[in-house]
Design a protein around this motif. Structure first.
Motif, PDB file in Angstrom:
ATOM      1  N   VAL A 720       0.827  -1.200   0.000  1.00 33.05           N
ATOM      2  CA  VAL A 720       0.000   0.000   0.000  1.00 33.05           C
ATOM      3  C   VAL A 720       0.865   1.255   0.000  1.00 33.05           C
ATOM      4  O   VAL A 720       0.533   2.256  -0.653  1.00 33.05           O
ATOM      5  CB  VAL A 720      -0.948  -0.008   1.219  1.00 33.05           C
ATOM      6  N   GLU A 721       2.016   1.214   0.716  1.00 34.25           N
ATOM      7  CA  GLU A 721       2.899   2.380   0.742  1.00 34.25           C
ATOM      8  C   GLU A 721       3.419   2.692  -0.655  1.00 34.25           C
ATOM      9  O   GLU A 721       3.604   3.856  -1.023  1.00 34.25           O
ATOM     10  CB  GLU A 721       4.064   2.153   1.708  1.00 34.25           C
ATOM     11  N   GLY A 722       3.680   1.647  -1.441  1.00 38.64           N
ATOM     12  CA  GLY A 722       4.109   1.863  -2.815  1.00 38.64           C
ATOM     13  C   GLY A 722       3.032   2.547  -3.634  1.00 38.64           C
ATOM     14  O   GLY A 722       3.294   3.494  -4.391  1.00 38.64           O
ATOM     15  N   PHE A 723       1.781   2.067  -3.489  1.00 38.29           N
ATOM     16  CA  PHE A 723       0.666   2.701  -4.195  1.00 38.29           C
ATOM     17  C   PHE A 723       0.482   4.144  -3.731  1.00 38.29           C
ATOM     18  O   PHE A 723       0.215   5.046  -4.533  1.00 38.29           O
ATOM     19  CB  PHE A 723      -0.627   1.911  -3.970  1.00 38.29           C
ATOM     20  N   ASN A 724       0.576   4.381  -2.420  1.00 36.68           N
ATOM     21  CA  ASN A 724       0.434   5.738  -1.894  1.00 36.68           C
ATOM     22  C   ASN A 724       1.502   6.673  -2.450  1.00 36.68           C
ATOM     23  O   ASN A 724       1.239   7.843  -2.750  1.00 36.68           O
ATOM     24  CB  ASN A 724       0.497   5.723  -0.366  1.00 36.68           C
ATOM     25  N   TYR A 725       2.731   6.157  -2.557  1.00 38.25           N
ATOM     26  CA  TYR A 725       3.824   6.966  -3.108  1.00 38.25           C
ATOM     27  C   TYR A 725       3.512   7.368  -4.546  1.00 38.25           C
ATOM     28  O   TYR A 725       3.661   8.535  -4.930  1.00 38.25           O
ATOM     29  CB  TYR A 725       5.133   6.179  -3.036  1.00 38.25           C
ATOM     30  N   LEU A 726       3.061   6.400  -5.343  1.00 41.43           N
ATOM     31  CA  LEU A 726       2.718   6.703  -6.736  1.00 41.43           C
ATOM     32  C   LEU A 726       1.546   7.674  -6.815  1.00 41.43           C
ATOM     33  O   LEU A 726       1.492   8.540  -7.696  1.00 41.43           O
ATOM     34  CB  LEU A 726       2.392   5.411  -7.481  1.00 41.43           C
ATOM     35  N   VAL A 732       1.127  15.397  -7.590  1.00 41.64           N
ATOM     36  CA  VAL A 732       2.066  16.481  -7.894  1.00 41.64           C
ATOM     37  C   VAL A 732       2.023  16.809  -9.384  1.00 41.64           C
ATOM     38  O   VAL A 732       1.967  17.984  -9.783  1.00 41.64           O
ATOM     39  CB  VAL A 732       3.498  16.098  -7.459  1.00 41.64           C
ATOM     40  N   VAL A 733       2.049  15.758 -10.209  1.00 42.39           N
ATOM     41  CA  VAL A 733       1.978  15.968 -11.657  1.00 42.39           C
ATOM     42  C   VAL A 733       0.672  16.664 -12.025  1.00 42.39           C
ATOM     43  O   VAL A 733       0.643  17.598 -12.844  1.00 42.39           O
ATOM     44  CB  VAL A 733       2.116  14.627 -12.407  1.00 42.39           C
ATOM     45  N   GLY A 734      -0.433  16.230 -11.399  1.00 41.10           N
ATOM     46  CA  GLY A 734      -1.729  16.846 -11.688  1.00 41.10           C
ATOM     47  C   GLY A 734      -1.745  18.320 -11.339  1.00 41.10           C
ATOM     48  O   GLY A 734      -2.274  19.153 -12.093  1.00 41.10           O
ATOM     49  N   GLN A 735      -1.203  18.669 -10.160  1.00 38.05           N
ATOM     50  CA  GLN A 735      -1.195  20.065  -9.748  1.00 38.05           C
ATOM     51  C   GLN A 735      -0.330  20.916 -10.688  1.00 38.05           C
ATOM     52  O   GLN A 735      -0.701  22.035 -11.039  1.00 38.05           O
ATOM     53  CB  GLN A 735      -0.664  20.176  -8.314  1.00 38.05           C
ATOM     54  N   LEU A 736       0.807  20.367 -11.107  1.00 43.82           N
ATOM     55  CA  LEU A 736       1.702  21.129 -11.989  1.00 43.82           C
ATOM     56  C   LEU A 736       1.081  21.313 -13.371  1.00 43.82           C
ATOM     57  O   LEU A 736       1.157  22.410 -13.944  1.00 43.82           O
ATOM     58  CB  LEU A 736       3.049  20.422 -12.101  1.00 43.82           C
ATOM     59  N   LYS A 741      -1.250  24.603 -17.197  1.00 41.38           N
ATOM     60  CA  LYS A 741      -2.241  24.414 -18.268  1.00 41.38           C
ATOM     61  C   LYS A 741      -1.632  23.651 -19.457  1.00 41.38           C
ATOM     62  O   LYS A 741      -1.686  24.107 -20.603  1.00 41.38           O
ATOM     63  CB  LYS A 741      -2.799  25.771 -18.716  1.00 41.38           C
ATOM     64  N   ILE A 742      -1.048  22.492 -19.147  1.00 41.48           N
ATOM     65  CA  ILE A 742      -0.454  21.651 -20.176  1.00 41.48           C
ATOM     66  C   ILE A 742      -0.828  20.208 -19.902  1.00 41.48           C
ATOM     67  O   ILE A 742      -1.391  19.874 -18.853  1.00 41.48           O
ATOM     68  CB  ILE A 742       1.092  21.779 -20.199  1.00 41.48           C
ATOM     69  N   GLN A 743      -0.510  19.327 -20.855  1.00 43.70           N
ATOM     70  CA  GLN A 743      -0.720  17.904 -20.695  1.00 43.70           C
ATOM     71  C   GLN A 743       0.472  17.293 -19.956  1.00 43.70           C
ATOM     72  O   GLN A 743       1.592  17.820 -20.016  1.00 43.70           O
ATOM     73  CB  GLN A 743      -0.896  17.236 -22.068  1.00 43.70           C
ATOM     74  N   PRO A 744       0.262  16.162 -19.263  1.00 43.78           N
ATOM     75  CA  PRO A 744       1.368  15.557 -18.502  1.00 43.78           C
ATOM     76  C   PRO A 744       2.614  15.292 -19.339  1.00 43.78           C
ATOM     77  O   PRO A 744       3.734  15.465 -18.856  1.00 43.78           O
ATOM     78  CB  PRO A 744       0.752  14.251 -17.984  1.00 43.78           C
ATOM     79  N   GLN A 745       2.445  14.873 -20.600  1.00 44.43           N
ATOM     80  CA  GLN A 745       3.615  14.550 -21.410  1.00 44.43           C
ATOM     81  C   GLN A 745       4.449  15.797 -21.745  1.00 44.43           C
ATOM     82  O   GLN A 745       5.594  15.689 -22.177  1.00 44.43           O
ATOM     83  CB  GLN A 745       3.209  13.839 -22.705  1.00 44.43           C
ATOM     84  N   ASP A 746       3.836  16.987 -21.563  1.00 43.40           N
ATOM     85  CA  ASP A 746       4.569  18.230 -21.854  1.00 43.40           C
ATOM     86  C   ASP A 746       5.208  18.835 -20.609  1.00 43.40           C
ATOM     87  O   ASP A 746       5.836  19.896 -20.691  1.00 43.40           O
ATOM     88  CB  ASP A 746       3.611  19.257 -22.476  1.00 43.40           C
ATOM     89  N   LEU A 747       5.063  18.168 -19.468  1.00 41.24           N
ATOM     90  CA  LEU A 747       5.508  18.764 -18.213  1.00 41.24           C
ATOM     91  C   LEU A 747       7.020  18.942 -18.152  1.00 41.24           C
ATOM     92  O   LEU A 747       7.515  20.020 -17.807  1.00 41.24           O
ATOM     93  CB  LEU A 747       5.032  17.900 -17.036  1.00 41.24           C
ATOM     94  N   VAL A 748       7.767  17.905 -18.483  1.00 43.42           N
ATOM     95  CA  VAL A 748       9.235  17.981 -18.360  1.00 43.42           C
ATOM     96  C   VAL A 748       9.821  19.069 -19.255  1.00 43.42           C
ATOM     97  O   VAL A 748      10.608  19.903 -18.786  1.00 43.42           O
ATOM     98  CB  VAL A 748       9.872  16.604 -18.648  1.00 43.42           C
ATOM     99  N   PRO A 749       9.474  19.101 -20.580  1.00 47.18           N
ATOM    100  CA  PRO A 749      10.050  20.178 -21.394  1.00 47.18           C
ATOM    101  C   PRO A 749       9.640  21.564 -20.925  1.00 47.18           C
ATOM    102  O   PRO A 749      10.433  22.507 -21.007  1.00 47.18           O
ATOM    103  CB  PRO A 749       9.541  19.875 -22.810  1.00 47.18           C
ATOM    104  N   ARG A 750       8.387  21.715 -20.405  1.00 52.63           N
ATOM    105  CA  ARG A 750       7.972  23.031 -19.947  1.00 52.63           C
ATOM    106  C   ARG A 750       8.769  23.456 -18.706  1.00 52.63           C
ATOM    107  O   ARG A 750       9.224  24.606 -18.607  1.00 52.63           O
ATOM    108  CB  ARG A 750       6.471  23.022 -19.637  1.00 52.63           C
TER     109      ARG A 750
END
Length: 899
Positions: A720-726, A732-736, A741-750
């Motif tokens: 469960v701790e593994g699932f909680n970590y993910l 975090v990804v969702g908030q960013l 205002k971008i898609q998750p796949q665009d997060l790193v380059p942005r």
């Protein structure tokens, strides 16, 4: 003649004479008697000892060597260095004395045009063992020198042995007379068997020819031994220090000034603003830097990593001495990134692996410097305070407790404290320090025995075991038992009861609780009794056979003669613990699959939902390797590999391929082997495990890092701790993505783009700040006051550090260029530190002014010191309360120079 050419000529000379050229061996050889290779003959020892048959009759090599007993003398003499290269030629029962003398004399005296070194015969003095008439006759025959030119020395100088029974023999040295600047005049005919100390620098030994002819039956000291007879084969072993020949052929004063070392000193001068040759104390520091930077680099290249023991400790000490010497020279920034590449470029001409393996070498060195800088920052302040207190009280020694605190709190090794004390004119109470170290080690052992600081006396536990026998331990079979209390204890003493809120220990006749061992945390749970309840805080085995529960009374009062108790392990805790422990085995197997079988676990810890695994590895893992370990681990979970265990003898377990860990002692009559997926993972283990790999749930690797010399650590979450970590990562990804205002796949380059823009903005701000700083340069130059015919700018810059102060001082000096003398001194104060830079134009220097003097003039007012060249010098201090007085002192110093 550069060092590379000297080396090449040596090998070519002996190769032309039929010798097989042998590449240098590693500095690390499998020899229990040696920390490092310390002589050119070491790789050939098995041949000289008759343990192996040499593949050639004669050989020649230029061997890398490290000698550590003289670290304290490095830089103080022309002879002491830690890393050096030993040129040698070897005969295994082929030629003997005459041919060895011929070959050596020919290379040394042959003209450079003919491929030799061209040393003047008039300055060469062979030596022999006093009484070796054969060698004396051969030297006069080969060289044509008169007998009085051949020195006759005693066993201390001219007899060689390994220090143990075995081969030995007389030596002949070739000494070079460096002239009267290096020692008194001498009459070779009147020298006795002991070389006078006064001549050791003047008569520089450049080559030692060992005539290995004797069989020694006992070696009591270098001068006291028994010769049992002659060796069946007479051998030749010679050693010539490459650096010593280089300093002669390059016309240098010492080995630190030769072409492969002096560039480091030159760079150190540029960084520190100080001149080599101007101050004997600074000169020693420059030489320490040149030697230790090179030595450290060569050790790291051969696989040594910094540590607290043996080879690792030597490397750590060398690196830290180099860094500290640069700080003493006035350079407070990271110095190894500036110096190590200089040494690499010079030594890399011969040792090309310095270039190919540079990423690892530099990473190890730079990380150690960063660690040491943090240590110095805190520890040096404490040392200075301690030294000041000793001097003010009229004492002469740093007390043992203070030296111990430096070690224990700030990580100062005792040798560093000793060095700093000696530089301050003090000694250290070493006996007191050693006593406190011994007490600390004993406390650590006691804490380990008593498990988290509980009472270490096992007498009470022994009495329970003797009275009732071993605990019936049922952790593998069940999560709850009906149990009977056998004893209540508090702080190792038997008590009749435990009241509400009290913490104590209870021993049961039978228990389902897992006691901490094998890296697995103890179970949590409760023990219920009539009228109350206990919380199980910890479970240990203070002596073999007895399980002891540390408990807190959360309800009621527990009497020692209570009737039946109900012990119950928290099922969620046990499930998480099983997942984590089985996960540890999975990660270990995946680690070995990805990195190879040499990646062995060296320690572990697991608790519900979390695991960490330490393993022996010298370099950090790449992100791809970490991902591969996680992927292989989860593939094992998806495959639902079966988990099983069985008991067998230790010998059977080894034959079965089971991995035994940590150097533990196992019972040869019965060990427990846990396997996951059959041979994929087999380990000796006493922990609790899942039945199938899929029950681990998930395995998420969260980190990989160093935990000491040659050891890495992987951390992961399971279940469960593994699932909680993910899930947290997903949030975090969702908030960013929502924020940007971008898609998750665009997060790193942005984010990368934002970081680049931020860095550009910071650089622009820094440029603007610097422009603003320099914009005042013209006004400062215009404000120069005339002091005895010298234009003087003595200015205070609040909030400025060393780099800014230097930039401003040089800018103002440039604006005051001309025939009239000009002296600029800028004093900056930031974060409680003072930075001082003095800069003089050529006219001021011609008048006799020195930037060195101006920096030193303010030292008493800022609580520091400094130095450098006549045109630019810098310093620092810690007292910001007297800066105006310091500025006045500058003007006074200029005024007094013209009077």
């Amino acid at each position: 003649m550069d060092t590379a050419e000297i080396r090449r000529r040596f090998v070519a000379h002996f190769q032309a004479a039929g010798h097989t050229p042998v590449p240098s061996a590693s500095l690390l050889l499998d020899d229990p008697n040696l920390l490092f290779v310390n002589a050119g003959m070491v790789p050939f020892k098995p041949y000289f000892l008759g343990q192996e048959t040499p593949p050639y009759d004669t050989a020649t090599s230029v061997q890398k060597c490290i000698r550590t007993p003289d670290i304290e003398d490095v830089g103080k003499t022309t002879r002491h260095g830690t890393f050096f290269e030993m040129c040698g030629n070897f005969s295994f029962g082929d030629y003997f004395k005459e041919r060895a003398i011929e070959l050596a004399w020919d290379l040394v005296t042959k003209s450079q045009a003919d491929g030799g070194w061209g040393l003047e015969e008039s300055r060469l003095y062979p030596s022999i063992l006093d009484g070796d008439d054969e060698a004396l006759a051969l030297w006069t025959k080969v060289t044509g020198l008169p007998e009085h030119r051949i020195l006759k020395l005693g066993r201390k100088e001219n007899y060689w042995s390994m220090g143990v029974p075995g081969p030995g023999g007389p030596c002949s040295e070739i000494l070079y007379d460096r002239g009267p600047d290096f020692g008194p005049d001498f009459d070779p005919a009147s020298l006795g068997p002991d070389m006078p100390f006064a001549l050791e620098d003047r008569l520089l030994e450049i080559w030692n020819l060992v005539f290995m002819q004797d069989e020694l039956s006992a070696v009591r000291s270098k001068e006291d031994f028994d010769i049992a007879g002659s060796l069946p084969k007479k051998n030749i072993d010679t050693g010539m220090g490459l650096e010593r020949i280089a300093l002669l052929l390059q016309g240098k004063q010492n080995m630190y000034e030769i072409d492969v070392m002096f560039p480091v000193i030159e760079r150190a001068m540029e960084l520190t603003g100080r001149a080599y040759g101007a101050d004997p104390v600074d000169d020693v520091r420059f030489r320490v830097v040149a030697d230790h930077v090179r030595s450290s680099m060569m050790l790291i290249s051969d696989g040594v990593t910094p540590g607290n023991e043996a080879r690792g400790y030597v490397l750590r000490r060398l690196l830290r001495r180099a860094v500290r010497s640069m700080r003493l020279l006035g350079y407070d920034e990271p110095s190894l990134p500036e110096l190590l590449p200089i040494s690499r470029d010079k030594m890399g001409e011969t040792y090309t692996d310095l270039h190919t393996d540079w990423e690892r070498i530099s990473r190890v060195a730079y990380a150690e410097e960063e660690t040491f800088r943090k240590t110095l920052q805190a520890g040096t302040t404490m040392f200075d305070q301690a030294a000041s207190r000793v001097k003010q009280s009229g004492g002469a020694a740093i007390a043992g407790p203070e030296a111990f605190q430096l070690h224990d709190t700030f990580g100062f090794p005792i040798d560093l404290t000793l060095e700093m004390a000696a530089e301050a004119g003090l000694s250290v109470d070493e006996d007191g320090f050693r006593s406190l170290m011994a007490e600390q080690r004993e406390r650590a052992k006691a804490d380990a025995r008593s498990k988290r600081g509980q009472h270490a006396d096992t007498a009470a536990y022994r009495a329970v075991l003797d009275a009732h026998g071993p605990t019936e331990w049922l952790a593998y079979e069940t999560l709850e038992t009906e149990s009977r209390p056998l004893a209540l204890l508090r702080e190792g003493v038997a008590v009749t009861s435990l009241g509400n809120g009290e913490v104590g220990e209870i021993v049961l006749d039978r228990t389902p609780f897992y006691a901490e061992s094998g890296g697995q945390a103890a179970d949590a749970g409760i023990i219920e009794f009539d009228g109350g309840r206990l919380e199980v805080v910890d479970v240990q085995r203070p002596i073999k056979g007895l399980v002891v529960h540390q408990v807190r009374v959360v309800d009621g009062e527990l009497p020692a003669d209570a009737a039946l108790l109900h012990a119950q392990v928290d099922p969620d805790w046990r499930t998480g613990a099983r997942q984590a422990h089985s996960g540890t085995h999975v990660v270990h197997a995946a680690l070995r699959q990805v990195l190879g079988p040499s990646a062995l676990q060296s320690g572990s810890y697991n608790r519900p939902g979390y695991l960490r695994l330490d393993f022996g590895w010298t370099t950090g893992l790449s992100p791809e390797q970490v991902k591969d370990i996680e992927r292989v681990s989860n593939e094992a979970l998806r495959a639902d590999l079966p988990v099983g265990w069985q008991y067998m003898t230790l010998e059977q377990a080894k034959d079965w391929g089971a991995v035994a860990l940590f150097g533990e002692t196992y019972d040869n009559t019965k060990v427990r082997v846990v396997e996951i997926g059959g041979p994929w993972s087999r380990e000796l283990c006493g922990g609790t495990h899942v039945d199938h790999a899929s029950q681990i749930g998930t395995l998420v690797v969260t980190g990989e890092a160093s935990v000491g010399s040659g050891n890495r650590r992987i951390e992961a979450f399971t279940g469960v701790e593994g699932f909680n970590y993910l899930a947290r990562e997903r949030d975090v990804v969702g908030q960013l993505t929502s924020l940007l205002k971008i898609q998750p796949q665009d997060l790193v380059p942005r984010v990368a783009d934002l970081v680049d823009r931020l860095r550009s903005a910071e650089k622009e701000i820094e440029r603007a700040r610097l422009q603003q700083l320099l914009s005042g340069g013209a006004e400062l130059a215009a404000s120069a006051v005339d002091v005895g015919g010298v234009r003087v700018v003595a200015h205070r810059v609040d909030g400025a550090g060393g780099g800014d102060v230097r930039t401003l001082a040089l800018d103002v000096r440039g604006r005051l260029a001309g025939d009239q003398p000009a002296a600029i001194e800028e004093i900056g104060a930031a974060d409680g530190k003072v930075s001082v830079v003095a800069a003089l134009n050529e006219s001021a220097q011609a008048r006799g002014l020195s930037a060195n003097d101006l920096v030193r003039a303010v030292g008493p007012f800022v609580g520091g010191k400094g130095g450098g060249k006549a045109d630019v010098a810098q310093g620092g201090g810690t007292d910001t309360s007297r800066l105006d007085e310091a500025l006045a002192a500058v003007r006074a110093a200029v005024a007094s120079s013209g009077s």
